[in-house]
Write an enzyme that holds these catalytic residues in place. Structure first.
Site, PDB file in Angstrom:
ATOM      1  N   GLU A 113      -4.170  17.356   3.056  1.00 15.77           N
ATOM      2  CA  GLU A 113      -4.787  18.553   3.135  1.00 15.77           C
ATOM      3  C   GLU A 113      -4.759  19.193   4.596  1.00 15.77           C
ATOM      4  O   GLU A 113      -4.246  20.232   4.717  1.00 15.77           O
ATOM      5  CB  GLU A 113      -6.070  18.321   2.537  1.00 15.77           C
ATOM      6  CG  GLU A 113      -6.149  18.364   1.038  1.00 15.77           C
ATOM      7  CD  GLU A 113      -7.685  19.066   0.744  1.00 15.77           C
ATOM      8  OE1 GLU A 113      -8.789  18.862   1.430  1.00 15.77           O
ATOM      9  OE2 GLU A 113      -7.529  20.100  -0.124  1.00 15.77           O
ATOM     10  N   LYS A 161      -6.409  -4.352  -6.493  1.00 16.97           N
ATOM     11  CA  LYS A 161      -5.058  -4.803  -5.732  1.00 16.97           C
ATOM     12  C   LYS A 161      -4.843  -6.392  -5.724  1.00 16.97           C
ATOM     13  O   LYS A 161      -3.631  -6.786  -6.235  1.00 16.97           O
ATOM     14  CB  LYS A 161      -5.024  -4.210  -4.410  1.00 16.97           C
ATOM     15  CG  LYS A 161      -5.156  -2.843  -4.365  1.00 16.97           C
ATOM     16  CD  LYS A 161      -4.990  -2.341  -2.840  1.00 16.97           C
ATOM     17  CE  LYS A 161      -4.908  -0.677  -2.498  1.00 16.97           C
ATOM     18  NZ  LYS A 161      -4.807  -0.264  -1.334  1.00 16.97           N
ATOM     19  N   PHE A 212     -11.167  18.187  -6.742  1.00 12.41           N
ATOM     20  CA  PHE A 212     -10.223  17.023  -7.246  1.00 12.41           C
ATOM     21  C   PHE A 212     -10.726  16.001  -7.805  1.00 12.41           C
ATOM     22  O   PHE A 212     -11.712  15.634  -7.314  1.00 12.41           O
ATOM     23  CB  PHE A 212      -9.194  16.815  -6.008  1.00 12.41           C
ATOM     24  CG  PHE A 212      -8.283  15.583  -6.063  1.00 12.41           C
ATOM     25  CD1 PHE A 212      -7.025  16.001  -6.703  1.00 12.41           C
ATOM     26  CD2 PHE A 212      -8.524  14.379  -6.182  1.00 12.41           C
ATOM     27  CE1 PHE A 212      -6.149  14.919  -6.960  1.00 12.41           C
ATOM     28  CE2 PHE A 212      -7.818  13.140  -6.479  1.00 12.41           C
ATOM     29  CZ  PHE A 212      -6.548  13.625  -6.827  1.00 12.41           C
ATOM     30  N   ASP A 224      -6.805  -3.244   2.137  1.00 14.71           N
ATOM     31  CA  ASP A 224      -5.611  -3.933   1.716  1.00 14.71           C
ATOM     32  C   ASP A 224      -5.939  -5.423   1.847  1.00 14.71           C
ATOM     33  O   ASP A 224      -4.780  -6.176   1.531  1.00 14.71           O
ATOM     34  CB  ASP A 224      -4.100  -3.699   2.381  1.00 14.71           C
ATOM     35  CG  ASP A 224      -3.936  -2.222   2.039  1.00 14.71           C
ATOM     36  OD1 ASP A 224      -3.957  -1.612   1.033  1.00 14.71           O
ATOM     37  OD2 ASP A 224      -3.626  -1.596   3.166  1.00 14.71           O
ATOM     38  N   ASP A 236       0.925  -1.152  -0.096  1.00 10.38           N
ATOM     39  CA  ASP A 236      -0.129  -0.137  -0.007  1.00 10.38           C
ATOM     40  C   ASP A 236       0.823   1.202   0.101  1.00 10.38           C
ATOM     41  O   ASP A 236       1.586   1.354   0.993  1.00 10.38           O
ATOM     42  CB  ASP A 236      -1.008   0.130   1.130  1.00 10.38           C
ATOM     43  CG  ASP A 236      -2.130   1.132   1.479  1.00 10.38           C
ATOM     44  OD1 ASP A 236      -2.213   1.668   0.422  1.00 10.38           O
ATOM     45  OD2 ASP A 236      -2.116   1.786   2.435  1.00 10.38           O
ATOM     46  N   LYS A 237       0.930   1.873  -1.021  1.00 16.30           N
ATOM     47  CA  LYS A 237       1.967   3.002  -1.251  1.00 16.30           C
ATOM     48  C   LYS A 237       1.987   4.029  -0.193  1.00 16.30           C
ATOM     49  O   LYS A 237       3.100   4.542   0.302  1.00 16.30           O
ATOM     50  CB  LYS A 237       1.631   3.677  -2.700  1.00 16.30           C
ATOM     51  CG  LYS A 237       2.585   4.664  -2.963  1.00 16.30           C
ATOM     52  CD  LYS A 237       2.525   5.317  -4.351  1.00 16.30           C
ATOM     53  CE  LYS A 237       1.191   5.866  -4.584  1.00 16.30           C
ATOM     54  NZ  LYS A 237       1.224   7.341  -4.043  1.00 16.30           N
TER      55      LYS A 237
END
Length: 1073
Positions: free
Chosen positions: A531, A708, A572, A732, A428-429
């Protein structure tokens, strides 16, 4: 913001969520048939027509009734176990049984029992990491979840029922800090406009709050039980699926139809926050919930060595069958040529009519005699070794995390050696690597970098606590924020116009919401940790975001209240990878502020920024090389007439129903150009696979949990290598279950990933130690064990083959029956376990310093089919020596007193004693790290053999039980003869020479990288290398991913809708002054 409450989290993600194959198939078939879900509120009779599942879950693998058949089915997937079951049936046939049936059934029962108990413990007694006092077990956790209480609306009143009894169409009431019971359509809440705040850590691994909103027709019912009870709306929506951010449907009520989307849906696994109460209509229950749809199906994980052993067992069967066939042919030939001479005193049994019949029966007799080529104790020994190496992980103090008082944990005992073979790591980055803790660290403004520490001479120096910036001048500063470059504070105080614009951009361009929990204390609710970190940083530097309304943003700039009129939020999205706000300043200037991925903003800059952008990108390269996560901010002043034209296009796109998202994106792109830039950071099918595998690292952005898992499965299917997945959030789980090895990190995201993992710990950097130290040692030990184990049993068993040529191929055993029983159980078990549990070729420091030592495991060099053949050939040679050297020793030999010693019992004792001596020296030669335990096990087992031998040949036992112990006085008579000891020494030398020669020549003639590293280590031990000073390496050509900074779709639409206010924003800002 992290909220903590003492309630049992959703354990449904535990390591082996399992439903029986029949139940899974039934549910899958039902979901395929269900093209549209139809339900009606408060109408159980109508909803029962569709046979929707109840809300119960099942995470345990076994149940009371299915444990025995299911566990036996799994165990007999091991061919060796199936082989011994077949062998047992053969031994029950008296015509072919050359050994008693209990010699197989007792070990088989012991093996199955030990393994079954271990599997039951793995399934039942799995504690919740970090909370040992709860002693949560899988079955107990299922019961706790299914038996939780929830408030449900029944006949105009609220009643308490169990979670398991909730059904589709029920209206349930949830209160603050309560977990969501099932996927439900939000109807109303205590907050204005039907807003409900939720935390989704157990779903997507993020602790920041999100907002859901009920549609107006239902939010008006608020908590009026009469209106809610009479609500009979009909919902038509998607069938159950695993897409967390997708939901579409319609609500038909009072003759009108209302559109539904995922913003109206509360998902199981979420927790209600900052909302006193809310009501929801249950849409999906139990297995149909999106949480369970994303859990993935648990598989019975088995290591590559397990699969290899199955293949090798097949090879052994074939080899065994070939030997039995040759021996049966030999028996037939012997019967025809010489056997008839013995029929006078050894007549054939009545069921033997010819030599062919006798040969056929002898085939199966030898199949039984030679069964120890696949010893049943192999798998028990493997389980013990894995268990011991698992405890090493649990006991490792260097993987203990003191702040949480939590050690590393091997949650399964079957995958240890697989840790030494990992080639692909899936991580998981963002949150896993950074613990979801974001810190404003460095920035570049107008070509100048800030965030480095310098001394009085302007030289760069490492950061130290004494260099920490003092923000005491700002009474609104966050005391937890730290920064170490005073020049940035000085630039702010001197009102540098570009620095001023930089922080103004950060204080305005976001969708953060402010909250005053305690009077005078400002708390931010952000969609992402990034943020929150940026807004907190601007707050400390004197630009305090105070509050917002649908039309305004209030900021306290260096002590002065300034109100900006909010004209538009360009929110976004995953495709845009940026967000913008358009505001009108108090000076009546129209400004656009934008932030996003640096490579995206770079393409939108005004041509006049070309030189500045190159310098800025170089700075970002430096930040990225330090492992920091980067983004870029920019601004543009808009012409008022142009803005009026654009805002009309924006309004038209906003109101359209067809391709609304695409039209808005085109309008956004029109105005987000010709920007001026600054940079900063926060603290950071087959063809596709082939391209990805050419890279050292691949980043996949915005992956759903199932996606994933699919990426992991893609590599597993095409690359045939060992994969490891590591993560810290519930999102995950699928990836962790799909990989060969799943690792969970226990930190900010709760325990969901940990509960589904095979190994767990608290810090990502512990993975290095888990693989390079524990994984490598486990793999090396297992390979040494298997090589030695197969070799010693080949040498032990194949002596029977040579003996067959001297006993008329009659399936007579060369050893005493008690020696056969004790050989694997007592005589050779402890030395090989000592080798497998305490062997260590180099210490852990060298393992970490030289990752090349890990390579043999990745390529499976230490035990494979080739190494197995070597073991077989070595065993054949040793068996030849072990038979013919003793045969030559006793043939026509006499004792000192002239008596003959060439009898069967003396020969048998000599062979087995020589065998034990050779096996002891072989294990000693293979051991490189001697401990007191190794010495005790190795030499103690040799001494134990002689003690037992003397006992079994003693007068007391042999005279009292002559039918069981029939080697009376053999040990005393044989061991006193010098030729016996000379035979032992000669046999040992002949058996040791090939191994010593091979071990000497292999590193010289056929070295692998690990051999070269070991030589280097030995050299370094004699000649220590001086410490080198690391220098900074520039990466001028480095470019980062177009999505280096984590962000999520914000509250833009909600903010501009005007539905977030509870109090006057301006009044709040004044309180802070």
């Amino acid at each position: 913001m992290k909220y903590v409450k003492a309630f049992v989290s959703e354990i449904s993600w535990d390591c082996s969520w399992y439903c029986s194959a029949m139940q899974e198939r039934r549910n899958e078939d039902r979901q395929k048939e269900e093209e549209e879900r139809i339900l009606q509120a408060n109408n159980r009779r109508f909803n029962s027509l569709f046979e929707y599942p109840d809300n119960s879950i099942k995470t345990s693998k076994y149940g009371f009734f299915n444990f025995l058949p299911m566990n036996l089915f799994e165990q007999f997937q091991r061919l060796a176990n199936a082989y011994f079951l077949i062998l047992l049936f053969l031994q029950l046939v008296p015509q072919i049984s050359s050994l008693a049936w209990y010699t197989t059934v007792i070990p088989l029962i012991v093996v199955l029992s030990i393994t079954g108990v271990k599997d039951a413990i793995d399934d039942v007694v799995k504690w919740l990491p970090g909370l040992p006092s709860l002693d949560l077990k899988r079955h107990r956790s299922d019961q706790q979840i299914n038996n939780r209480s929830v408030s449900i609306l029944v006949n105009g009143r609220v009643e308490e029922i169990k979670w398991r009894n909730v059904q589709v169409g029920d209206i349930i009431k949830l209160e603050n800090n309560h977990p969501v019971t099932a996927d439900m359509l939000l109807l109303s809440s205590s907050e204005p406009y039907g807003l409900t705040y939720i935390e989704t850590a157990d779903l997507d691994g993020e602790t920041n709050l999100k907002v859901k909103q009920a549609i107006s027709v239902t939010s008006a019912m608020e908590d009026n039980l009469e209106l809610l009870s009479s609500f009979n709306g009909e919902v038509r929506c998607d069938p159950p699926n695993n897409k967390l951010d997708k939901f579409s449907g319609t609500l038909s009520y009072l003759g009108n139809t209302y559109l539904l989307n995922h913003e109206r849906l509360l998902l199981r696994g979420c927790v209600i926050r900052n909302t006193d109460w809310c009501y929801g209509l249950v849409v999906y229950t139990g297995q149909d919930t999106k949480l369970m749809q994303n859990s993935g199906r648990s598989t019975f994980k088995r290591t590559h060595i397990d699969h290899l052993m199955n293949v090798l067992v097949v090879w052994i069967f074939m080899f065994l069958g070939g030997m039995c066939f040759l021996l049966s042919i030999g028996h037939g030939i012997w019967e025809n040529s010489r056997g008839y001479y013995f029929q006078a005193f050894l007549p054939w049994k009545h069921y033997i009519t010819s030599s062919a019949t006798s040969s056929a029966l002898i085939f199966w007799s030898y199949f039984i005699v030679l069964n120890t080529m696949v010893p049943i104790s192999l798998y028990v020994s493997v389980e013990i070794i894995r268990l011991g190496n698992s405890y090493y992980i649990n006991w490792d103090r260097k993987m203990f995390y003191a702040p949480k008082n939590m050690p590393a944990q091997a949650r399964t005992t079957t995958l240890n050696e697989e840790l030494g073979q990992v080639q692909y790591v899936f991580s998981d980055k963002t949150g896993t690597l950074t613990e979801n803790v974001m810190i404003f660290n460095k920035c570049s403004i107008n070509g100048k970098t800030y965030g480095y520490s310098y001394d009085d001479n302007g030289e760069y120096v490492p950061k130290s606590p004494k260099d920490k910036v003092d923000f005491s001048y700002n009474h609104l500063a966050d005391p937890k924020f730290s920064f170490y470059d005073k020049t940035l504070v000085e630039a702010v105080k001197s009102e540098d116009p570009l620095v001023y614009l930089f922080f103004l951009c950060l204080s305005l361009c976001h969708t953060v919401m402010s909250e005053e929990k305690v009077e005078g204390e400002l708390v931010y609710q952000a969609q992402s940790p990034d943020e929150g970190a940026l807004v907190t940083a601007t707050r400390n530097f004197g630009f305090v975001f105070c509050s917002r309304t649908p039309e305004t943003i209030t900021v306290i700039e260096m002590g002065k209240i300034r109100v900006y009129r909010l004209l538009a939020i360009l929110d976004f999205s995953n495709e845009r990878k940026r967000m913008s706000v358009i505001v009108r300043t108090p000076e009546d200037r129209v400004m656009l502020f934008c932030k996003g991925a640096d490579t995206i903003i770079y393409e939108l800059l005004h041509p006049s920024c070309a030189s500045l952008s190159e310098v800025t990108m170089d700075h970002l390269d430096d930040f990225a090389s330090e492992g920091l996560r980067t983004l870029m901010v920019a601004y543009r002043e808009l012409d008022k007439a142009y803005f009026q034209t654009w805002i009309k296009k924006h309004g038209e796109a906003w109101l359209t129903l067809e391709n609304r998202e695409r039209k808005l994106a085109l309008v956004y792109e029109e105005i987000e150009r010709d920007l001026m830039a600054y940079a900063l950071e926060g603290s950071l099918e087959f063809e596709l696979l082939r391209t990805a595998c050419m890279c050292k690292g691949v980043v996949c952005c915005r992956m759903t949990p199932l996606q994933k898992a699919q990426v992991v499965d893609l590599v597993k299917r095409y690359k045939k290598v060992v994969t490891l997945a590591i993560g810290d959030g519930a999102n995950d789980i699928s990836m962790i279950k799909a990989a060969h090895i799943g690792v969970g990190i226990s930190n900010q995201e709760g325990m969901q990933a940990t509960l589904s993992s095979d190994f767990s710990f608290c810090q990502f950097h512990f993975l290095q130690r888990l693989l390079l130290v524990h994984g490598r040692l486990s793999y090396n030990r297992m390979c040494k064990f298997l090589s030695y184990f197969f070799y010693k049993n080949f040498a032990f068993t194949l002596v029977h083959f040579w003996y067959a040529f001297f006993n008329g191929f009659s399936a007579q055993t060369v050893y005493d029956i008690w020696f056969i029983t004790f050989y694997n159980l007592i005589y050779t078990s402890l030395p090989v376990l000592g080798l497998s549990l305490f062997e260590k070729d180099v210490n852990e420091t060298w393992s970490l310093c030289y990752p090349e030592l890990y390579e043999p495991g990745q390529h499976n060099l230490y035990f494979n089919k080739k190494e197995f053949v070597k073991c077989l050939l070595h065993g054949i040679y040793n068996s030849f020596v072990l038979f013919f050297v003793p045969m030559g020793t006793v043939f026509n030999s006499e004792r000192n007193d002239g008596k003959d010693i060439s009898d069967f019992q003396s020969f048998s004792l000599l062979v087995q004693t020589t065998l034990i001596g050779v096996m002891t020296m072989q294990i000693a030669l293979r051991t490189t790290s001697w401990t007191m335990i190794n010495h005790t096990f190795t030499w103690g087992s040799l001494g134990l053999y002689f003690c037992i031998l003397i006992l079994l040949c003693s007068d007391g036992l042999c005279l009292r039980y002559p039918s069981i112990f029939n080697f009376l006085g053999v040990a005393r008579n044989s061991l006193s003869q010098p030729q016996i000891w000379l035979c032992l020494i000669l046999s040992t030398i002949l058996c040791m020479i090939p191994l010593i020669g091979y071990n000497f020549l292999r590193p010289l003639l056929w070295p692998i990288n690990a051999d070269k590293v070991l030589n280097r280590i030995h050299f370094c031990l004699k000649h220590p290398i001086p410490t080198q000073v690391q220098t900074k390496i520039k990466h001028p050509s480095l470019r980062r991913s177009a999505y280096a900074f984590s962000h999520k779709q914000g509250f833009g639409a909600l903010i501009t809708s005007g539905k977030t206010l509870k109090s006057s924003a301006l009044a709040k800002s004044k309180r802070f002054l």
